[in-house]
Design a protein around this motif. Sequence first.
Motif, PDB file in Angstrom:
ATOM      1  N   THR A  28       0.834  -1.202   0.000  1.00 57.60           N
ATOM      2  CA  THR A  28       0.000   0.000   0.000  1.00 57.60           C
ATOM      3  C   THR A  28       0.871   1.255   0.000  1.00 57.60           C
ATOM      4  N   THR A  29       1.884   1.269   0.865  1.00 52.24           N
ATOM      5  CA  THR A  29       2.811   2.411   0.919  1.00 52.24           C
ATOM      6  C   THR A  29       3.587   2.550  -0.381  1.00 52.24           C
ATOM      7  N   PHE A  30       4.073   1.437  -0.900  1.00 52.85           N
ATOM      8  CA  PHE A  30       4.831   1.434  -2.149  1.00 52.85           C
ATOM      9  C   PHE A  30       3.995   2.016  -3.287  1.00 52.85           C
ATOM     10  N   LEU A  31       2.764   1.558  -3.422  1.00 48.03           N
ATOM     11  CA  LEU A  31       1.903   2.038  -4.504  1.00 48.03           C
ATOM     12  C   LEU A  31       1.563   3.520  -4.333  1.00 48.03           C
ATOM     13  N   ASP A  32       1.331   3.938  -3.100  1.00 44.27           N
ATOM     14  CA  ASP A  32       1.033   5.353  -2.844  1.00 44.27           C
ATOM     15  C   ASP A  32       2.196   6.247  -3.285  1.00 44.27           C
ATOM     16  N   CYS A  33       3.416   5.823  -2.958  1.00 44.40           N
ATOM     17  CA  CYS A  33       4.605   6.609  -3.327  1.00 44.40           C
ATOM     18  C   CYS A  33       4.794   6.646  -4.841  1.00 44.40           C
ATOM     19  N   ARG A  34       4.666   5.488  -5.487  1.00 44.33           N
ATOM     20  CA  ARG A  34       4.882   5.439  -6.930  1.00 44.33           C
ATOM     21  C   ARG A  34       3.785   6.184  -7.683  1.00 44.33           C
ATOM     22  N   ALA A  35       2.576   6.194  -7.150  1.00 41.31           N
ATOM     23  CA  ALA A  35       1.493   6.924  -7.800  1.00 41.31           C
ATOM     24  C   ALA A  35       1.809   8.409  -7.878  1.00 41.31           C
ATOM     25  N   LYS A  36       2.499   8.921  -6.868  1.00 39.06           N
ATOM     26  CA  LYS A  36       2.896  10.335  -6.869  1.00 39.06           C
ATOM     27  C   LYS A  36       4.048  10.587  -7.839  1.00 39.06           C
ATOM     28  N   GLU A  37       4.945   9.628  -7.958  1.00 43.39           N
ATOM     29  CA  GLU A  37       6.186   9.837  -8.720  1.00 43.39           C
ATOM     30  C   GLU A  37       6.036   9.585 -10.219  1.00 43.39           C
ATOM     31  N   LEU A  38       5.115   8.712 -10.611  1.00 39.69           N
ATOM     32  CA  LEU A  38       4.929   8.383 -12.025  1.00 39.69           C
ATOM     33  C   LEU A  38       4.036   9.410 -12.712  1.00 39.69           C
ATOM     34  N   VAL A  39       4.370   9.725 -13.943  1.00 43.01           N
ATOM     35  CA  VAL A  39       3.503  10.585 -14.749  1.00 43.01           C
ATOM     36  C   VAL A  39       2.259   9.792 -15.132  1.00 43.01           C
ATOM     37  N   VAL A  40       1.177  10.495 -15.429  1.00 46.20           N
ATOM     38  CA  VAL A  40      -0.020   9.823 -15.937  1.00 46.20           C
ATOM     39  C   VAL A  40       0.341   9.104 -17.241  1.00 46.20           C
ATOM     40  N   GLY A  41      -0.017   7.841 -17.338  1.00 47.09           N
ATOM     41  CA  GLY A  41       0.364   7.039 -18.496  1.00 47.09           C
ATOM     42  C   GLY A  41       1.675   6.292 -18.315  1.00 47.09           C
ATOM     43  N   GLY A  42       2.400   6.599 -17.222  1.00 44.55           N
ATOM     44  CA  GLY A  42       3.651   5.903 -16.945  1.00 44.55           C
ATOM     45  C   GLY A  42       3.409   4.442 -16.603  1.00 44.55           C
ATOM     46  N   LEU A  43       4.398   3.610 -16.893  1.00 41.95           N
ATOM     47  CA  LEU A  43       4.270   2.166 -16.678  1.00 41.95           C
ATOM     48  C   LEU A  43       5.144   1.704 -15.523  1.00 41.95           C
ATOM     49  N   MET A  44       4.687   0.653 -14.843  1.00 36.26           N
ATOM     50  CA  MET A  44       5.471   0.041 -13.768  1.00 36.26           C
ATOM     51  C   MET A  44       5.445  -1.478 -13.943  1.00 36.26           C
ATOM     52  N   VAL A  45       6.622  -2.075 -14.057  1.00 39.15           N
ATOM     53  CA  VAL A  45       6.769  -3.523 -14.183  1.00 39.15           C
ATOM     54  C   VAL A  45       7.315  -4.068 -12.865  1.00 39.15           C
ATOM     55  N   LEU A  46       6.574  -4.986 -12.260  1.00 41.28           N
ATOM     56  CA  LEU A  46       6.959  -5.577 -10.986  1.00 41.28           C
ATOM     57  C   LEU A  46       7.104  -7.089 -11.149  1.00 41.28           C
ATOM     58  N   ILE A  47       8.248  -7.615 -10.701  1.00 43.79           N
ATOM     59  CA  ILE A  47       8.525  -9.054 -10.773  1.00 43.79           C
ATOM     60  C   ILE A  47       8.939  -9.511  -9.382  1.00 43.79           C
ATOM     61  N   MET A  48       8.331 -10.583  -8.904  1.00 48.61           N
ATOM     62  CA  MET A  48       8.598 -11.038  -7.545  1.00 48.61           C
ATOM     63  C   MET A  48       8.226 -12.510  -7.420  1.00 48.61           C
ATOM     64  N   PRO A  49       8.705 -13.184  -6.367  1.00 44.59           N
ATOM     65  CA  PRO A  49       8.238 -14.553  -6.146  1.00 44.59           C
ATOM     66  C   PRO A  49       6.723 -14.551  -6.008  1.00 44.59           C
ATOM     67  N   GLY A  50       6.095 -15.568  -6.567  1.00 47.83           N
ATOM     68  CA  GLY A  50       4.640 -15.607  -6.520  1.00 47.83           C
ATOM     69  C   GLY A  50       4.124 -17.016  -6.301  1.00 47.83           C
ATOM     70  N   ILE A  51       2.842 -17.108  -6.041  1.00 49.91           N
ATOM     71  CA  ILE A  51       2.179 -18.401  -5.880  1.00 49.91           C
ATOM     72  C   ILE A  51       0.810 -18.289  -6.539  1.00 49.91           C
ATOM     73  N   PRO A  52       0.435 -19.269  -7.346  1.00 49.18           N
ATOM     74  CA  PRO A  52      -0.858 -19.174  -8.035  1.00 49.18           C
ATOM     75  C   PRO A  52      -2.024 -19.081  -7.057  1.00 49.18           C
ATOM     76  N   ASN A  53      -3.107 -18.461  -7.504  1.00 47.09           N
ATOM     77  CA  ASN A  53      -4.318 -18.377  -6.698  1.00 47.09           C
ATOM     78  C   ASN A  53      -4.783 -19.776  -6.290  1.00 47.09           C
ATOM     79  N   GLY A  54      -5.168 -19.913  -5.023  1.00 48.16           N
ATOM     80  CA  GLY A  54      -5.736 -21.171  -4.571  1.00 48.16           C
ATOM     81  C   GLY A  54      -4.731 -22.220  -4.141  1.00 48.16           C
ATOM     82  N   ILE A  55      -3.438 -21.947  -4.325  1.00 52.90           N
ATOM     83  CA  ILE A  55      -2.395 -22.895  -3.904  1.00 52.90           C
ATOM     84  C   ILE A  55      -2.008 -22.585  -2.457  1.00 52.90           C
TER      85      ILE A  55
END
Length: 367
Positions: free
Chosen positions: A205-232
């Motif tokens: 939540t904090t990360f997204l709030d900060c990036r929302a202020k810093e990115l221009v409208v139309g700016g892109l953000m690519v996030l890659i992290m360890p993940g687990i499929p839904n329901g697993i």
Amino acid sequence: MSNNTDTVPESYPMNSGDGTNSYTENSYFQKAATNVVKAKIDDVIAEKLDVKKNSSTSESTFRLADLGCSVGPNTFLTMHSHTMQNIIDVVQHKYQSQGLASHMPEFQVFFNDHASNDFNTLFASLPQRRSYFATRVPGSFHDRLFPESSLHFVHSSYALQWLSKLLEELLNKNSAAWNKGRVHYASAPDEVAQAYTDQFAKDITTFLDCRAKELVVGGLMVLIMPGIPNGIHRSSAPTGMIFDFLGLCLIDMAKEGLISEAQVNTFNLPVYVASPKEMTQLVETNGCFNIERMETTQPRARVDGISGQALTKHLRAGMEGIISKHFGTKIIDELFDRFSKKQQESFNLLESKYNVGTQLFMVLKRI
């Protein structure tokens, strides 16, 4: 903008330098992770980045940020060549294909990590031939790092899984979330897992709030992290099994008097593996981004012939710092020798865990 001294997020630096156990020499899983999504990032830029809007403003610099860049050649040889430089190449191509070559901006890349990160090794790896200006930005990405509406593209790979702080309720003997005899939540009671989930939600939540202020409208953000499929179930994630092995080794060492049981009971790895559903809910609650892509992928499929010994070195490069901070440096060799034996005994079982998608790939667009 900076945090107060009593609330500064925990720093978990990777092993510095370029020795045998350094992150520099043991980060090929991250390399594979980056390679898996390279084509996906190219497609997203080609489809979703509005270069006409950028070219219509007086802005002559296109700014990119790599958040949690860590140390070592991945940032430049893969995250750089295959990601940061690749992003710039694809953006340049889009300008040209849209007839905007005369409006081609200059490019500036900000490499961010905690101040304790080994930036010296990082920048010693900087390619001499590059088409951008490079800047290092020390600080936590759980706080503001850049001026308002100053970034056009944000990239973060294998950094957001680190929680900003350790969880106090996990250390409280009177709490239902006391994580006695374990160092992670994967095989722990639901109360422990919930404590991790709650902290992860706060951090994102904090990360997204900060990036929302810093990115221009139309700016892109690519996030890659360890993940687990839904329901697993959380215990089916390979990272959880690896951390369980580590915890069992520490418990064995406590039984033998090499460390105290209290030390084990007060140690928890601040790493969380999220599902697409969790991330979708957090992004939608923030309300400042459209989700352009959200999927789990399998980077391990691209890592051929990785041995148990290599896995041990990889884990040590990433975790030695936080373990040493709690237990001291004397136990490190013994701990990872034991870990190597334990995971080799169950290597086939561990390999089977990689049948599920273990990496979360998402692309967000600032609205």
